[in-house]
Design a protein around this motif. Structure first.
Motif, PDB file in Angstrom:
ATOM      1  N   ILE A 294      48.609  27.216  34.912  1.00  0.00           N
ATOM      2  CA  ILE A 294      50.020  27.209  35.319  1.00  0.00           C
ATOM      3  C   ILE A 294      50.949  27.478  34.132  1.00  0.00           C
ATOM      4  N   GLN A 295      50.577  26.949  32.949  1.00  0.00           N
ATOM      5  CA  GLN A 295      51.443  27.141  31.784  1.00  0.00           C
ATOM      6  C   GLN A 295      51.437  28.596  31.315  1.00  0.00           C
ATOM      7  N   HIS A 296      50.341  29.325  31.554  1.00  0.00           N
ATOM      8  CA  HIS A 296      50.330  30.753  31.209  1.00  0.00           C
ATOM      9  C   HIS A 296      51.145  31.529  32.245  1.00  0.00           C
ATOM     10  N   LEU A 297      50.934  31.192  33.515  1.00  0.00           N
ATOM     11  CA  LEU A 297      51.654  31.898  34.595  1.00  0.00           C
ATOM     12  C   LEU A 297      53.162  31.752  34.426  1.00  0.00           C
ATOM     13  N   ALA A 298      53.606  30.596  33.880  1.00  0.00           N
ATOM     14  CA  ALA A 298      55.049  30.353  33.711  1.00  0.00           C
ATOM     15  C   ALA A 298      55.695  31.439  32.870  1.00  0.00           C
ATOM     16  N   GLY A 299      54.907  32.041  31.983  1.00  0.00           N
ATOM     17  CA  GLY A 299      55.490  33.036  31.077  1.00  0.00           C
ATOM     18  C   GLY A 299      55.335  34.462  31.517  1.00  0.00           C
ATOM     19  N   MET A 300      54.533  34.723  32.577  1.00  0.00           N
ATOM     20  CA  MET A 300      54.280  36.137  32.899  1.00  0.00           C
ATOM     21  C   MET A 300      54.304  36.465  34.381  1.00  0.00           C
ATOM     22  N   SER A 301      54.499  35.447  35.246  1.00  0.00           N
ATOM     23  CA  SER A 301      54.352  35.735  36.682  1.00  0.00           C
ATOM     24  C   SER A 301      55.479  36.605  37.228  1.00  0.00           C
ATOM     25  N   SER A 302      56.580  36.781  36.453  1.00  0.00           N
ATOM     26  CA  SER A 302      57.627  37.692  36.941  1.00  0.00           C
ATOM     27  C   SER A 302      57.369  39.130  36.491  1.00  0.00           C
ATOM     28  N   SER A 303      56.203  39.414  35.927  1.00  0.00           N
ATOM     29  CA  SER A 303      55.836  40.805  35.595  1.00  0.00           C
ATOM     30  C   SER A 303      55.769  41.618  36.889  1.00  0.00           C
ATOM     31  N   ARG A 304      56.136  42.898  36.800  1.00  0.00           N
ATOM     32  CA  ARG A 304      56.204  43.659  38.056  1.00  0.00           C
ATOM     33  C   ARG A 304      54.831  43.971  38.636  1.00  0.00           C
ATOM     34  N   CYS A 305      53.883  44.285  37.769  1.00  0.00           N
ATOM     35  CA  CYS A 305      52.515  44.538  38.260  1.00  0.00           C
ATOM     36  C   CYS A 305      51.546  43.791  37.342  1.00  0.00           C
ATOM     37  N   ILE A 306      50.690  42.978  37.941  1.00  0.00           N
ATOM     38  CA  ILE A 306      49.743  42.183  37.146  1.00  0.00           C
ATOM     39  C   ILE A 306      48.323  42.632  37.465  1.00  0.00           C
ATOM     40  N   VAL A 307      47.582  42.951  36.404  1.00  0.00           N
ATOM     41  CA  VAL A 307      46.174  43.319  36.550  1.00  0.00           C
ATOM     42  C   VAL A 307      45.358  42.239  35.848  1.00  0.00           C
ATOM     43  N   ALA A 308      44.381  41.669  36.546  1.00  0.00           N
ATOM     44  CA  ALA A 308      43.558  40.616  35.936  1.00  0.00           C
ATOM     45  C   ALA A 308      42.117  41.090  35.830  1.00  0.00           C
ATOM     46  N   ILE A 309      41.528  40.832  34.659  1.00  0.00           N
ATOM     47  CA  ILE A 309      40.103  41.135  34.454  1.00  0.00           C
ATOM     48  C   ILE A 309      39.429  39.822  34.088  1.00  0.00           C
ATOM     49  N   ASN A 310      38.519  39.374  34.940  1.00  0.00           N
ATOM     50  CA  ASN A 310      37.887  38.067  34.717  1.00  0.00           C
ATOM     51  C   ASN A 310      36.535  38.068  35.430  1.00  0.00           C
ATOM     52  N   LYS A 311      35.560  37.418  34.830  1.00  0.00           N
ATOM     53  CA  LYS A 311      34.234  37.427  35.461  1.00  0.00           C
ATOM     54  C   LYS A 311      34.121  36.397  36.582  1.00  0.00           C
ATOM     55  N   ASP A 312      35.104  35.467  36.642  1.00  0.00           N
ATOM     56  CA  ASP A 312      35.084  34.417  37.670  1.00  0.00           C
ATOM     57  C   ASP A 312      36.023  34.810  38.820  1.00  0.00           C
ATOM     58  N   ALA A 313      35.443  35.137  39.958  1.00  0.00           N
ATOM     59  CA  ALA A 313      36.254  35.599  41.098  1.00  0.00           C
ATOM     60  C   ALA A 313      37.218  34.524  41.593  1.00  0.00           C
ATOM     61  N   ASP A 314      36.960  33.250  41.245  1.00  0.00           N
ATOM     62  CA  ASP A 314      37.849  32.166  41.685  1.00  0.00           C
ATOM     63  C   ASP A 314      38.897  31.806  40.635  1.00  0.00           C
ATOM     64  N   ALA A 315      38.972  32.551  39.555  1.00  0.00           N
ATOM     65  CA  ALA A 315      39.965  32.228  38.510  1.00  0.00           C
ATOM     66  C   ALA A 315      41.373  32.290  39.105  1.00  0.00           C
TER      67      ALA A 315
END
Ligand SMILES: Cc1cc2nc3c(=O)[nH]c(=O)nc-3n(C[C@H](O)[C@H](O)[C@H](O)COP(=O)(O)OP(=O)(O)OC[C@H]3O[C@@H](n4cnc5c(N)ncnc54)[C@H](O)[C@@H]3O)c2cc1C
Length: 323
Positions: free
Chosen positions: A273-294
């Motif tokens: 949540i503390q990371h999302l607070a700083g970037m969730s208003s980005s217009r397009c977000i691409v996530a690369i993560n090996k955990d599908a539930d991240a």
């Protein structure tokens, strides 16, 4: 309305946040009727007439040799004087480091409230209301302005700069203000910042951020290469900053920088949540993560489930080929 916009500068160059604030001021002035005045603090005042193209009818200049560097008390005294001189009903700042420091000082000098880090300003029944994220971006609140002038800081990269009005010039006039430069409470003795060609995180159109999934600082080269291919700036989660893999200036989040780029690529970042607070208003977000539930996938527009050590080099190569 009499709208006053703080024209933020660094080394005499007008910052993008000032143009974004002018864009919003111009839009509100057109919708509600009113004038747009800029207030500029600095040691020099070159080229300010061109702010007419960005929507300012007039620019008041607080010129002082001490203003070669940011001085919170001095700048705030000047902006408060400009608000009084123009009978401002609305004062806007960019929610940059300087805006965040100065706007509360000006609000205190004028004895009014402040809506910080706004992401929208609208007129409702003829009255101005602001929308701003709260609870680390989990929710938004709508606030009104019972006092005058209304004051707001605007989140960088959220508001569009004005369409240039070619050939229009702003009237530039000196501003009278009262401030005792000989008795400062604090003095800025120097500034240091990241060097390099990449733009500041808060002003970047594209950001590639890396997290603990990278396993160690030596692997941040993968992030740098992807950032180079995209023409992006590199960001980081707090976990990697705390581990000393990246400087604090790279940190995105609640205790780091708030960013709103057109494209934010989160690599090996869980999406706390503390990371999302700083970037969730980005217009397009691409996530690369090996955990599908991240949790990062809950805010992502595009998700890539896979091992970043395979995905990122392939993505970088594909983007290079596109160029
Ligand atoms: C008061 C407070 C303030 C905070 N402020 C901030 C802040 O400003 N910014 C911030 O970021 N955090 C902040 N935090 C910390 C936050 O809670 C998280 O701990 C932090 O964001 C986690 O960083 P991370 O996602 O890099 O690491 P982790 O949570 O460890 O996530 C690593 C991710 O990498 C993935 N991964 C691992 N290996 C691979 C691989 N080979 N390929 C692909 N994916 C892989 C994992 O699945 C995991 O999702 C704050 C915490 C507190 C308490």
């Amino acid at each position: 309305m009499s709208i006053l916009v703080y024209i933020e500068q660094r080394d005499g160059h007008v910052r993008p946040v000032a143009r974004e604030a002018l864009g919003e001021a111009t839009r509100l002035a057109a919708a509600l009727g009113g004038t747009v005045t800029g207030v500029y603090c600095g040691a020099t005042d070159d080229g300010l007439t061109s702010l007419g193209e960005a929507g300012a009818a007039k620019v008041l200049v607080a010129k002082h040799e001490a203003f070669v560097r940011y001085d919170g008390a001095g700048y705030a005294a000047a902006v408060a004087a400009a608000a009084r001189a123009t009978n401002a009903t609305l004062v806007l700042f960019g929610a940059s480091s300087i805006g965040k420091d100065m706007a509360p000082r000006v609000a205190a000098l004028l004895g009014v409230g402040l809506a910080a880090d706004c992401t929208a300003l609208t007129a409702k029944d003829g009255k101005l209301v602001a929308r701003r994220p709260v609870m680390a971006g989990k929710a938004f609140e709508t606030v009104g302005f019972p006092m005058s002038p209304a004051m707001a800081t605007l989140r960088p990269k959220v508001f569009a700069p004005p369409a240039p009005q070619a050939g229009k010039t702003a009237e530039v006039a000196p501003l009278a203000f009262d401030w005792d430069a000989a008795a400062p409470r604090a003095i800025v003795t120097g500034t240091s910042g990241a060097t390099g060609d990449r733009p500041d995180l808060t002003e970047s159109e594209i950001i590639v951020s890396g997290g603990r999934g990278l396993k160690g600082p030596e692997n941040f080269g993968l992030i740098e290469q992807l950032a180079d291919a995209l023409g992006a700036t590199v960001g980081a989660s707090r976990a990697v900053v705390d581990a000393g893999w990246r400087p604090h200036g790279d940190q995105v989040g609640q205790t780091g920088k708030t960013v709103s780029p057109k494209l934010y690529v989160a690599v090996g970042i869980s999406g706390a949540i503390q990371h999302l607070a700083g970037m969730s208003s980005s217009r397009c977000i691409v996530a690369i993560n090996k955990d599908a539930d991240a949790p990062i996938f809950k805010v992502a527009d595009y998700g890539l489930v896979g091992d970043l050590f395979e995905v990122v080099p392939a993505l970088t190569e594909a983007i290079r080929k596109l160029h």
